[in-house]
Design an enzyme around this catalytic site. Structure first.
Site, PDB file in Angstrom:
ATOM      1  N   LYS A 161       9.578  11.352 -28.910  1.00 11.60           N
ATOM      2  CA  LYS A 161      10.066  10.161 -28.199  1.00 11.60           C
ATOM      3  C   LYS A 161      10.408  10.463 -26.735  1.00 11.60           C
ATOM      4  O   LYS A 161      10.508  11.633 -26.340  1.00 11.60           O
ATOM      5  CB  LYS A 161      11.281   9.618 -28.954  1.00 11.60           C
ATOM      6  CG  LYS A 161      10.942   9.094 -30.364  1.00 11.60           C
ATOM      7  CD  LYS A 161      12.162   8.471 -31.047  1.00 11.60           C
ATOM      8  CE  LYS A 161      11.797   7.911 -32.415  1.00 11.60           C
ATOM      9  NZ  LYS A 161      12.972   7.255 -33.071  1.00 11.60           N
ATOM     10  N   TYR A 199       6.945  -1.141 -34.277  1.00  9.75           N
ATOM     11  CA  TYR A 199       8.253  -1.307 -34.923  1.00  9.75           C
ATOM     12  C   TYR A 199       8.447  -2.717 -35.496  1.00  9.75           C
ATOM     13  O   TYR A 199       9.586  -3.128 -35.728  1.00  9.75           O
ATOM     14  CB  TYR A 199       9.373  -0.971 -33.940  1.00  9.75           C
ATOM     15  CG  TYR A 199       9.602   0.517 -33.762  1.00  9.75           C
ATOM     16  CD1 TYR A 199       9.988   1.319 -34.840  1.00  9.75           C
ATOM     17  CD2 TYR A 199       9.448   1.128 -32.525  1.00  9.75           C
ATOM     18  CE1 TYR A 199      10.206   2.682 -34.691  1.00  9.75           C
ATOM     19  CE2 TYR A 199       9.669   2.499 -32.361  1.00  9.75           C
ATOM     20  CZ  TYR A 199      10.052   3.262 -33.451  1.00  9.75           C
ATOM     21  OH  TYR A 199      10.275   4.610 -33.303  1.00  9.75           O
ATOM     22  N   ASN A 238      16.634   9.757 -30.528  1.00 16.06           N
ATOM     23  CA  ASN A 238      16.732  10.826 -31.530  1.00 16.06           C
ATOM     24  C   ASN A 238      15.462  11.675 -31.603  1.00 16.06           C
ATOM     25  O   ASN A 238      15.143  12.252 -32.642  1.00 16.06           O
ATOM     26  CB  ASN A 238      17.148  10.259 -32.892  1.00 16.06           C
ATOM     27  CG  ASN A 238      16.154   9.239 -33.425  1.00 16.06           C
ATOM     28  OD1 ASN A 238      15.134   8.971 -32.792  1.00 16.06           O
ATOM     29  ND2 ASN A 238      16.436   8.695 -34.584  1.00 16.06           N
ATOM     30  N   HIS A 241       9.977  10.545 -34.272  1.00 16.19           N
ATOM     31  CA  HIS A 241       9.715   9.609 -35.367  1.00 16.19           C
ATOM     32  C   HIS A 241       8.835  10.314 -36.387  1.00 16.19           C
ATOM     33  O   HIS A 241       7.967  11.105 -36.017  1.00 16.19           O
ATOM     34  CB  HIS A 241       8.965   8.364 -34.856  1.00 16.19           C
ATOM     35  CG  HIS A 241       8.310   7.583 -35.978  1.00 16.19           C
ATOM     36  ND1 HIS A 241       8.992   6.656 -36.707  1.00 16.19           N
ATOM     37  CD2 HIS A 241       7.061   7.653 -36.514  1.00 16.19           C
ATOM     38  CE1 HIS A 241       8.179   6.166 -37.659  1.00 16.19           C
ATOM     39  NE2 HIS A 241       7.001   6.757 -37.549  1.00 16.19           N
ATOM     40  N   GLU A 258       0.447   3.790 -39.809  1.00 13.75           N
ATOM     41  CA  GLU A 258       0.858   4.252 -38.479  1.00 13.75           C
ATOM     42  C   GLU A 258      -0.226   5.102 -37.831  1.00 13.75           C
ATOM     43  O   GLU A 258      -0.475   4.995 -36.625  1.00 13.75           O
ATOM     44  CB  GLU A 258       2.180   5.020 -38.593  1.00 13.75           C
ATOM     45  CG  GLU A 258       3.336   4.103 -38.960  1.00 13.75           C
ATOM     46  CD  GLU A 258       4.634   4.833 -39.253  1.00 13.75           C
ATOM     47  OE1 GLU A 258       5.618   4.148 -39.585  1.00 13.75           O
ATOM     48  OE2 GLU A 258       4.675   6.077 -39.153  1.00 13.75           O
TER      49      GLU A 258
HETATM   50  P1  RTP Z   1      11.924   6.953 -37.452  1.00 13.28           P
HETATM   51  O1  RTP Z   1      11.423   5.689 -38.145  1.00 13.28           O
HETATM   52  O2  RTP Z   1      11.927   6.850 -35.947  1.00 13.28           O
HETATM   53  O3  RTP Z   1      11.318   8.208 -37.954  1.00 13.28           O
HETATM   54  O4  RTP Z   1      13.455   7.093 -37.815  1.00 13.28           O
HETATM   55  P2  RTP Z   1      14.178   6.772 -39.156  1.00 13.28           P
HETATM   56  O5  RTP Z   1      13.224   6.402 -40.241  1.00 13.28           O
HETATM   57  O6  RTP Z   1      15.096   7.921 -39.361  1.00 13.28           O
HETATM   58  O7  RTP Z   1      15.034   5.505 -38.715  1.00 13.28           O
HETATM   59  P3  RTP Z   1      14.734   3.936 -38.903  1.00 13.28           P
HETATM   60  O8  RTP Z   1      15.844   3.378 -39.715  1.00 13.28           O
HETATM   61  O9  RTP Z   1      13.319   3.712 -39.327  1.00 13.28           O
HETATM   62  O10 RTP Z   1      14.933   3.415 -37.420  1.00 13.28           O
HETATM   63  C1  RTP Z   1      13.903   3.534 -36.480  1.00 13.28           C
HETATM   64  C2  RTP Z   1      14.467   4.023 -35.177  1.00 13.28           C
HETATM   65  O11 RTP Z   1      15.327   3.021 -34.626  1.00 13.28           O
HETATM   66  C3  RTP Z   1      16.377   3.631 -33.890  1.00 13.28           C
HETATM   67  N1  RTP Z   1      17.646   3.206 -34.443  1.00 13.28           N
HETATM   68  N2  RTP Z   1      18.635   2.789 -33.705  1.00 13.28           N
HETATM   69  N3  RTP Z   1      21.125   1.799 -32.805  1.00 13.28           N
HETATM   70  C4  RTP Z   1      20.925   1.970 -34.106  1.00 13.28           C
HETATM   71  O12 RTP Z   1      21.777   1.739 -34.937  1.00 13.28           O
HETATM   72  C5  RTP Z   1      19.633   2.480 -34.534  1.00 13.28           C
HETATM   73  N4  RTP Z   1      19.268   2.694 -35.786  1.00 13.28           N
HETATM   74  C6  RTP Z   1      18.004   3.156 -35.725  1.00 13.28           C
HETATM   75  C7  RTP Z   1      16.173   5.135 -34.004  1.00 13.28           C
HETATM   76  O13 RTP Z   1      15.417   5.570 -32.854  1.00 13.28           O
HETATM   77  C8  RTP Z   1      15.368   5.257 -35.274  1.00 13.28           C
HETATM   78  O14 RTP Z   1      14.652   6.474 -35.312  1.00 13.28           O
HETATM   79 MG    MG Z   2      11.738   4.873 -40.037  1.00  6.61          MG
END
Ligand code: RTP
Ligand code: MG
Length: 140
Positions: free
Chosen positions: A11, A51, A114, A117, A128
């Site tokens: 990212k 997204y 973070n 992804h 994806e």
């Molecule tokens: P990713 O999809 O990026 O691998 O991450 P993940 O599964 O761990 O997290 P996900 O719940 O799918 O959320 C996608 C991305 O959104 C951002 N995020 N921001 N501000 C917030 O509360 C929040 N929660 C999630 C993060 O960049 C996350 O990786």
């Molecule tokens: Mg995710």
């Protein structure tokens, strides 16, 4: 177990801090192989489409703005159990909850910025990968 493929994004917070090589080393050291890679600056439409599953979430607009704030590195990673292995290497979404030695523990700036992804299931991995790569760009 058969080889599996997953989709990864390094990212903008990580490319800005010149961490691409360090992050790729984490994947390779864990036995994942980079079978496709390109550095791009996503358009708003590309980030919104990627997204789309999160479009009703309160963080959606901030997330899209962040993902188009700088270049990203899109990659396809291949290996045994690649989807789960990549998520283990990345660590929890929120770096405050990420285990020692994970990418997010060591490099992430916040729950949003973070650093990486990774796909969460075989169906999303296939979708994806196809969203960003043509078959001819993936060389196993
Ligand atoms: P990713 O999809 O990026 O691998 O991450 P993940 O599964 O761990 O997290 P996900 O719940 O799918 O959320 C996608 C991305 O959104 C951002 N995020 N921001 N501000 C917030 O509360 C929040 N929660 C999630 C993060 O960049 C996350 O990786
Ligand atoms: Mg995710």
């Amino acid at each position: 177990m058969a080889l599996e493929r997953t989709f990864s994004i390094i990212k903008p917070d990580a490319t800005r801090r010149n961490l691409t090589g360090k992050i790729v080393d984490r994947f390779e050291s864990a036995g994942l192989r980079v079978v496709a890679s390109k550095r791009v600056w996503l358009s708003k439409a590309q980030a919104e489409g990627f997204y789309a599953v999160h479009r009703e979430r309160p963080f959606f607009n901030d997330l899209v703005s962040f993902m188009i704030s700088g270049p990203v590195v899109l990659q396809v990673l291949e290996g045994e159990n690649a989807i789960a292995k990549n998520r283990e290497i990345m660590g929890a979404t929120n770096p405050a909850n990420a285990a020692e030695g994970t990418i997010r523990k060591d490099f992430a700036e916040s729950i949003e910025a973070n650093s990486v992804h990774g796909s969460d299931a075989p169906e999303t991995a296939a979708q994806e990968i196809a969203y960003f790569f043509a078959g001819i760009e993936i060389v196993g």
